[in-house]
Design a protein around this motif. Structure first.
Motif, PDB file in Angstrom:
ATOM      1  N   THR A  17       0.700  -1.594   0.241  1.00 17.90           N
ATOM      2  CA  THR A  17      -0.012  -0.049  -0.079  1.00 17.90           C
ATOM      3  C   THR A  17       0.748   1.517  -0.268  1.00 17.90           C
ATOM      4  N   ARG A  18       1.542   1.461   0.836  1.00 19.23           N
ATOM      5  CA  ARG A  18       2.954   2.405   0.655  1.00 19.23           C
ATOM      6  C   ARG A  18       3.536   2.421  -0.795  1.00 19.23           C
ATOM      7  N   ALA A  19       3.431   1.650  -0.953  1.00 21.09           N
ATOM      8  CA  ALA A  19       4.550   1.592  -2.406  1.00 21.09           C
ATOM      9  C   ALA A  19       3.790   2.548  -3.516  1.00 21.09           C
ATOM     10  N   GLY A  20       2.627   1.872  -3.496  1.00 23.11           N
ATOM     11  CA  GLY A  20       1.158   2.461  -4.226  1.00 23.11           C
ATOM     12  C   GLY A  20       1.031   3.731  -4.029  1.00 23.11           C
ATOM     13  N   PHE A  46      -2.155  -2.860  -5.372  1.00 24.31           N
ATOM     14  CA  PHE A  46      -1.358  -1.997  -5.769  1.00 24.31           C
ATOM     15  C   PHE A  46      -1.401  -1.507  -6.159  1.00 24.31           C
ATOM     16  N   ALA A  47      -2.796  -1.066  -7.491  1.00 25.39           N
ATOM     17  CA  ALA A  47      -3.723   0.006  -8.048  1.00 25.39           C
ATOM     18  C   ALA A  47      -4.412   0.486  -7.372  1.00 25.39           C
ATOM     19  N   ARG A  48      -4.989  -0.211  -6.478  1.00 22.98           N
ATOM     20  CA  ARG A  48      -6.290   0.329  -5.193  1.00 22.98           C
ATOM     21  C   ARG A  48      -5.371   1.472  -4.417  1.00 22.98           C
ATOM     22  N   ALA A  49      -4.387   1.407  -3.649  1.00 20.79           N
ATOM     23  CA  ALA A  49      -3.301   1.895  -2.998  1.00 20.79           C
ATOM     24  C   ALA A  49      -3.082   3.951  -4.506  1.00 20.79           C
ATOM     25  N   VAL A  50      -2.278   3.110  -5.023  1.00 18.69           N
ATOM     26  CA  VAL A  50      -1.942   4.029  -6.426  1.00 18.69           C
ATOM     27  C   VAL A  50      -3.403   5.490  -6.581  1.00 18.69           C
ATOM     28  N   ILE A  51      -4.706   4.464  -6.768  1.00 18.14           N
ATOM     29  CA  ILE A  51      -5.580   5.193  -6.947  1.00 18.14           C
ATOM     30  C   ILE A  51      -5.936   6.579  -6.284  1.00 18.14           C
ATOM     31  N   GLN A  52      -6.017   5.757  -4.617  1.00 13.19           N
ATOM     32  CA  GLN A  52      -6.495   6.225  -3.166  1.00 13.19           C
ATOM     33  C   GLN A  52      -5.387   7.753  -3.617  1.00 13.19           C
TER      34      GLN A  52
END
Length: 157
Positions: A17-20, A46-52
């Motif tokens: 999550t931190r990486a995204g 990973f994509a969710r973390a990027v988006i959020q």
């Protein structure tokens, strides 16, 4: 041109999550991130973390497995999250409008092997593998803009 490569080990979901979340803020319109990996590797997480990390307002980020595309308004412009697992032909990609999105939006593409010859050459490819001890992510790119962007990410991580 030989691709540049970085490899990271994310020992937990929190690290993934931190990486995204670190990548999201450096993405701009025209950036394409190809997310490779087996089912359950962590591509959608990973994509969710990027988006959020770039949403204007917090919202649910569902997997686009059945809708194929989810579009979000973000601080950095439109962001398309696509899952091509169920796509069977290049014509379906054209129907989604994905080729135009590659030019005008930030695009996160799961199962990019379905793109075949339509794969953008300037994309960042992230291959995620889940090995039971966390995830290993291998990032590859040829476009020099990714070197600058990833330097920002690692400096802020």
């Amino acid at each position: 041109m030989t691709p540049a490569t970085l490899t990271f080990h994310w020992p937990s979901e929190e690290e993934t999550t931190r990486a995204g979340a670190a990548l999201g803020p450096v993405l701009r319109a025209g950036d394409v991130v190809l997310l490779e990996g087996d089912v359950g590797a962590g591509k959608t997480h990973f994509a969710r973390a990027v988006i959020q990390s770039v949403l204007l307002e917090p919202e649910d980020v569902p997997s686009p497995t059945f809708t194929l595309v989810q579009v979000y308004d973000t601080r950095n412009g439109a962001l398309w999250h696509t899952d091509l697992y169920r796509v069977l032909a290049d014509t379906e990609i054209d129907e989604l409008g994905l080729m135009d999105a590659f030019e005008d939006a930030i695009c996160l593409v799961e199962w990019p092997d379905r793109l075949g010859p339509l794969t953008p050459t300037k994309a960042l490819t992230i291959t995620i593998q889940h090995d039971g001890k966390g995830r290993t992510a291998t990032l590859q790119w040829t476009d020099p803009r990714w070197s600058d962007r990833l330097e920002q990410v690692t400096a802020n991580a």
